[in-house]
Design a protein around this motif. Structure first.
Motif, PDB file in Angstrom:
ATOM      1  N   LEU A  62      41.996  44.129  36.668  1.00 38.45           N
ATOM      2  CA  LEU A  62      43.032  45.160  36.694  1.00 38.45           C
ATOM      3  C   LEU A  62      44.127  44.865  35.663  1.00 38.45           C
ATOM      4  CD1 LEU A  62      43.395  45.720  40.548  1.00 38.45           C
ATOM      5  CD2 LEU A  62      42.252  47.220  38.902  1.00 38.45           C
ATOM      6  N   TYR A  63      44.540  43.620  35.572  1.00 41.71           N
ATOM      7  CA  TYR A  63      45.565  43.284  34.577  1.00 41.71           C
ATOM      8  C   TYR A  63      45.036  43.491  33.150  1.00 41.71           C
ATOM      9  CZ  TYR A  63      48.953  41.510  37.931  1.00 41.71           C
ATOM     10  OH  TYR A  63      49.872  41.409  38.941  1.00 41.71           O
ATOM     11  N   ALA A  64      43.787  43.136  32.917  1.00 42.45           N
ATOM     12  CA  ALA A  64      43.213  43.345  31.583  1.00 42.45           C
ATOM     13  C   ALA A  64      43.110  44.832  31.259  1.00 42.45           C
ATOM     14  CB  ALA A  64      41.839  42.687  31.496  1.00 42.45           C
ATOM     15  N   ASN A  65      42.755  45.640  32.250  1.00 42.30           N
ATOM     16  CA  ASN A  65      42.685  47.078  32.012  1.00 42.30           C
ATOM     17  C   ASN A  65      44.070  47.669  31.767  1.00 42.30           C
ATOM     18  OD1 ASN A  65      39.971  46.883  32.333  1.00 42.30           O
ATOM     19  ND2 ASN A  65      39.866  47.955  34.281  1.00 42.30           N
ATOM     20  N   ASP A 117      35.635  37.373  27.222  1.00 46.48           N
ATOM     21  CA  ASP A 117      35.795  38.743  26.744  1.00 46.48           C
ATOM     22  C   ASP A 117      37.244  39.140  26.490  1.00 46.48           C
ATOM     23  OD1 ASP A 117      33.195  38.400  27.964  1.00 46.48           O
ATOM     24  OD2 ASP A 117      32.920  40.552  27.745  1.00 46.48           O
ATOM     25  N   TYR A 118      38.168  38.670  27.315  1.00 47.58           N
ATOM     26  CA  TYR A 118      39.551  39.108  27.148  1.00 47.58           C
ATOM     27  C   TYR A 118      40.228  38.424  25.968  1.00 47.58           C
ATOM     28  CZ  TYR A 118      38.633  41.294  31.609  1.00 47.58           C
ATOM     29  OH  TYR A 118      38.085  42.057  32.612  1.00 47.58           O
ATOM     30  N   TYR A 119      39.741  37.253  25.560  1.00 46.29           N
ATOM     31  CA  TYR A 119      40.205  36.692  24.299  1.00 46.29           C
ATOM     32  C   TYR A 119      39.852  37.643  23.149  1.00 46.29           C
ATOM     33  CZ  TYR A 119      40.695  32.075  26.580  1.00 46.29           C
ATOM     34  OH  TYR A 119      41.061  31.019  27.398  1.00 46.29           O
ATOM     35  N   LEU A 120      38.668  38.223  23.215  1.00 52.43           N
ATOM     36  CA  LEU A 120      38.240  39.142  22.173  1.00 52.43           C
ATOM     37  C   LEU A 120      39.164  40.357  22.108  1.00 52.43           C
ATOM     38  CD1 LEU A 120      35.740  39.327  20.197  1.00 52.43           C
ATOM     39  CD2 LEU A 120      34.784  40.926  21.836  1.00 52.43           C
ATOM     40  N   ASP A 121      39.496  40.920  23.277  1.00 55.72           N
ATOM     41  CA  ASP A 121      40.376  42.083  23.320  1.00 55.72           C
ATOM     42  C   ASP A 121      41.783  41.729  22.838  1.00 55.72           C
ATOM     43  OD1 ASP A 121      38.273  43.530  24.377  1.00 55.72           O
ATOM     44  OD2 ASP A 121      38.916  43.294  26.452  1.00 55.72           O
ATOM     45  N   GLY A 171      44.885  35.522  47.770  1.00 57.11           N
ATOM     46  CA  GLY A 171      43.968  34.479  48.198  1.00 57.11           C
ATOM     47  C   GLY A 171      42.505  34.851  48.078  1.00 57.11           C
ATOM     48  N   GLU A 172      42.197  36.092  47.699  1.00 61.56           N
ATOM     49  CA  GLU A 172      40.794  36.464  47.507  1.00 61.56           C
ATOM     50  C   GLU A 172      40.693  37.506  46.389  1.00 61.56           C
ATOM     51  OE1 GLU A 172      38.959  39.175  50.504  1.00 61.56           O
ATOM     52  OE2 GLU A 172      40.731  38.675  51.686  1.00 61.56           O
ATOM     53  N   HIS A 173      39.485  37.718  45.937  1.00 59.86           N
ATOM     54  CA  HIS A 173      39.178  38.664  44.864  1.00 59.86           C
ATOM     55  C   HIS A 173      40.029  38.427  43.614  1.00 59.86           C
ATOM     56  CE1 HIS A 173      36.149  41.084  46.782  1.00 59.86           C
ATOM     57  NE2 HIS A 173      36.905  41.212  47.872  1.00 59.86           N
ATOM     58  N   PRO A 174      40.093  37.184  43.126  1.00 60.36           N
ATOM     59  CA  PRO A 174      40.876  36.947  41.900  1.00 60.36           C
ATOM     60  C   PRO A 174      40.286  37.631  40.673  1.00 60.36           C
ATOM     61  CG  PRO A 174      39.620  34.990  42.507  1.00 60.36           C
ATOM     62  CD  PRO A 174      39.493  35.940  43.649  1.00 60.36           C
ATOM     63  N   VAL A 175      38.958  37.785  40.620  1.00 57.44           N
ATOM     64  CA  VAL A 175      38.358  38.467  39.470  1.00 57.44           C
ATOM     65  C   VAL A 175      38.761  39.934  39.453  1.00 57.44           C
ATOM     66  CG1 VAL A 175      36.188  39.123  38.367  1.00 57.44           C
ATOM     67  CG2 VAL A 175      36.449  36.835  39.320  1.00 57.44           C
ATOM     68  N   HIS A 176      38.771  40.555  40.618  1.00 54.79           N
ATOM     69  CA  HIS A 176      39.211  41.946  40.718  1.00 54.79           C
ATOM     70  C   HIS A 176      40.628  42.093  40.153  1.00 54.79           C
ATOM     71  CE1 HIS A 176      39.927  45.915  42.428  1.00 54.79           C
ATOM     72  NE2 HIS A 176      40.922  45.440  43.171  1.00 54.79           N
ATOM     73  N   ARG A 177      41.502  41.169  40.514  1.00 51.16           N
ATOM     74  CA  ARG A 177      42.885  41.268  40.052  1.00 51.16           C
ATOM     75  C   ARG A 177      42.983  41.073  38.543  1.00 51.16           C
ATOM     76  NH1 ARG A 177      43.994  38.234  44.600  1.00 51.16           N
ATOM     77  NH2 ARG A 177      44.631  36.399  43.424  1.00 51.16           N
ATOM     78  N   LEU A 178      42.263  40.088  38.005  1.00 52.21           N
ATOM     79  CA  LEU A 178      42.393  39.852  36.568  1.00 52.21           C
ATOM     80  C   LEU A 178      41.800  41.013  35.764  1.00 52.21           C
ATOM     81  CD1 LEU A 178      39.628  38.700  34.867  1.00 52.21           C
ATOM     82  CD2 LEU A 178      39.984  36.792  36.409  1.00 52.21           C
ATOM     83  N   ALA A 208      47.707  37.774  28.920  1.00 52.10           N
ATOM     84  CA  ALA A 208      47.991  36.378  29.248  1.00 52.10           C
ATOM     85  C   ALA A 208      47.734  36.104  30.725  1.00 52.10           C
ATOM     86  CB  ALA A 208      49.446  36.040  28.892  1.00 52.10           C
ATOM     87  N   ILE A 209      48.052  37.068  31.585  1.00 51.90           N
ATOM     88  CA  ILE A 209      47.780  36.902  33.017  1.00 51.90           C
ATOM     89  C   ILE A 209      46.276  36.822  33.256  1.00 51.90           C
ATOM     90  CG2 ILE A 209      47.914  38.044  35.261  1.00 51.90           C
ATOM     91  CD1 ILE A 209      50.624  39.197  34.366  1.00 51.90           C
ATOM     92  N   ALA A 210      45.530  37.751  32.654  1.00 48.59           N
ATOM     93  CA  ALA A 210      44.081  37.787  32.861  1.00 48.59           C
ATOM     94  C   ALA A 210      43.419  36.522  32.346  1.00 48.59           C
ATOM     95  CB  ALA A 210      43.488  39.021  32.181  1.00 48.59           C
ATOM     96  N   ILE A 211      43.806  36.089  31.149  1.00 50.66           N
ATOM     97  CA  ILE A 211      43.198  34.894  30.561  1.00 50.66           C
ATOM     98  C   ILE A 211      43.635  33.644  31.312  1.00 50.66           C
ATOM     99  CG2 ILE A 211      43.212  33.438  28.486  1.00 50.66           C
ATOM    100  CD1 ILE A 211      43.268  36.098  26.866  1.00 50.66           C
ATOM    101  N   GLY A 212      44.890  33.623  31.743  1.00 44.13           N
ATOM    102  CA  GLY A 212      45.364  32.479  32.517  1.00 44.13           C
ATOM    103  C   GLY A 212      44.639  32.327  33.839  1.00 44.13           C
TER     104      GLY A 212
END
Length: 556
Positions: free
Chosen positions: A312-315, A345-349, A303-310, A334-338
């Motif tokens: 982590l998934y991208a890393n 940036d993650y589309y680029l990666d 419920g909070e810090h969604p950017v932090h989580r995405l 796909a999780i990070a972009i979703g």
């Protein structure tokens, strides 16, 4: 031609003082007459002139979050994207409304965002459309703007460093401990971003002398570790010392009593430690650390810090890709972009990974998503050029490389690829120009030295060509193109033994039909008919529809 005079002195309004003043003149008319033009550049206009009310077309997740949860701070190069987007807005506006003479007062006193914008406008716009004139120099004497929240959110690192250091000089720790700590963290991060790491380190050391707050001390320990692994000068990097500092950060945040606060800050530090472990060559350890951070986030930060989580998934996706676990990497991307489809940036990666996997259509779609979602992004055009080259669209690849270098004339890899295209097309003068421009930026580029050798060979300068290939191989002993080109040069000069040696070395690095075909020709010229036939048979297995291979097999 209309004429306006604008003042660029950063003491008036800080970053984009000039840019905002110019937009104040152009945007209202565009909103009234050409709203599509404003919509096409909404991000750039909002960054440079946040006071202007314009429709928002492109948004990322961070735009809707509290500031404390916006953890992705733009890098120093983002302002070049903003400047290019603004330049294109101005170009298209003036193309419809008519040419303009812009006199800029106090350009020497401008914030780097405006200095960069003026350079891009002068470089990219035809003087018949926009004539830039340097005006008077009558700088103001007022205080610097200190909109630190805006500076942080938009990545205005020079302004943060300058105004922040000025503010800290007149600010005692005891007067506002929390505000002092927050400003130190922001200013040190900005100093690091603009490659003033010594000053950032001095600020971290000062903070350690002043503060005993555990969370703050963990943050500055993290910052010190990142400085040591990301220093712009590779000779100044020290992963072992970084490990000591990041371990201090982890030790401190592990003890934070609130589980949600602990999950965020400890997860952040574990993610930082993963980077340190990557630099130490311990990728499995890095992956375990990111997994631990993800587990913390999923358990305690729902419920909070969604950017932090995405993030982590991208890393984790990047680490999975390094380990060859490509399907798992794609799932994490796909999780990070979703979670944030508006963040480019993650589309680029992901596109880069898809390109390596040969999934060219999907890679192209990701790079075009970056182009659609972001202000002009040189890397997206550069990467799209590589896909177009791989699929045989040489004209499209060349156009994308041209545009990459229009956006960023210091993008050295684009000179490598464009010079290679020129050389392959026989345009050796253009290839040499690109090699020289590229080497001025990256004198130790083995790929540029290889193309230089190809140009020298094509123009009949064999000694110079051999010297260039030798230099390329000194820089990168595994550069297949240099071994192959040097082998071809030796063959042309009649040195069959050297040609066979170089082509065999190239084939050990990368077995291709073209290299096998070339080595077969050398074998045949050296009287090795059986070896030539073996190479041709293998080449036919790799490229069964190649007519040249079929012809030579028939001769054999």
């Amino acid at each position: 031609m209309d004429t306006i005079v604008l003042d660029a002195d950063r003491r008036l309004h800080g970053p984009y003082t000039l840019g905002a003043a110019l937009l104040d003149r152009l945007v209202p008319e565009a909103l009234d007459r050409w709203p599509d033009l404003v919509a096409a550049h909404d991000i750039e206009i909002r960054v440079a002139a946040p006071h202007l009310e314009i429709p928002v077309r492109r948004r990322s997740l961070a735009d809707s979050l509290p500031r404390a949860q916006r953890i992705l701070i733009p890098g120093a190069r983002r302002t070049l994207r903003i400047a290019n987007g603004l330049a294109e807005f101005v170009r298209d506006h003036l193309g419809r409304s008519g040419p303009l003479t812009l006199t800029v007062d106090n350009l020497d006193e401008a914030d780097p965002t405006d200095t960069e914008l003026a350079e891009v406008l002068g470089r990219r716009l035809d003087p018949g459309l926009l004539r830039l004139v340097r005006g008077r120099s009558v700088p103001g004497t007022g205080p610097l703007r200190a909109d630190f929240d805006r500076f942080r959110d938009e990545g205005f690192h020079h302004a943060m460093a300058e105004a922040g250091l000025e503010a800290l000089r007149g600010m005692a720790y005891e007067s506002d401990p929390e505000g002092w700590r927050r400003l130190v963290e922001r200013v040190a991060g900005a100093l690091e971003a603009i490659e003033r790491e010594d000053e950032a380190r001095a600020l971290y050391d000062r903070a350690r002398r002043e503060s005993t707050d555990p969370k703050h001390r963990a943050t500055i320990a993290y910052g010190t570790a990142m400085l040591l692994v990301r220093h712009h000068d590779p000779a100044q990097r020290d992963a072992e010392q970084a490990l000591a500092w990041i371990n201090e950060a982890v030790a401190l945040t592990s003890l934070l009593p609130d589980p949600r606060v602990r999950a965020f800050h400890l997860g952040f530090d574990l993610n930082g430690k993963a980077l340190v472990e990557v630099r130490r060559g311990r990728r499995d350890a890095a992956l375990a650390l990111v997994q631990e951070a993800i587990d913390l986030a999923e358990q305690d930060l729902r419920g909070e810090h969604p950017v932090h989580r995405l993030v982590l998934y991208a890393n984790r996706a990047q680490l999975m890709a390094m380990a060859g676990r490509t399907q798992e990497a794609l799932a994490d991307y796909a999780i990070a972009i979703g979670a944030d489809p508006g963040y480019p940036d993650y589309y680029l990666d992901r596109g880069s990974l898809l390109h390596k996997l040969g999934e060219y259509d999907h890679a192209l779609a990701d790079f075009e998503a970056v182009i659609r979602l972001s202000p002009p992004f040189p890397e997206a055009y550069y990467n799209r050029a590589e896909v177009r080259f791989a699929t045989g669209d040489l004209d499209g690849a060349r156009a994308d490389l041209d545009h990459t270098l229009e956006l960023d004339p210091e993008f050295a890899p684009a000179y490598v690829n464009r010079s290679g295209l020129h050389a392959a097309a026989g345009a050796y003068d253009l290839a040499r120009q690109d090699v020289e421009r590229g080497l001025a930026l990256d004198p130790r580029s083995p790929h540029l030295m290889c193309v230089l050798g190809q140009v020298e060979a094509a123009e009949g300068r064999q000694a110079e060509a051999m010297a260039a290939f030798d230099a390329a191989l000194d820089l990168d002993p595994d550069l297949v193109a240099a071994w192959a080109s040097r082998g071809a040069l030796a063959f042309e000069s009649g040195d069959h033994a050297a040609a066979l040696s170089d082509l065999t070395r190239a084939l050990k690095l990368a077995e291709t039909a073209e290299l096998l075909f070339n080595r077969a020709l050398v074998h045949r010229a050296a009287g090795r008919a059986e070896e030539a036939a073996q190479d041709l048979l293998r080449a036919a297995e790799l490229a069964p529809d190649d007519p040249d291979i079929a012809r030579e097999l028939a001769r054999a």
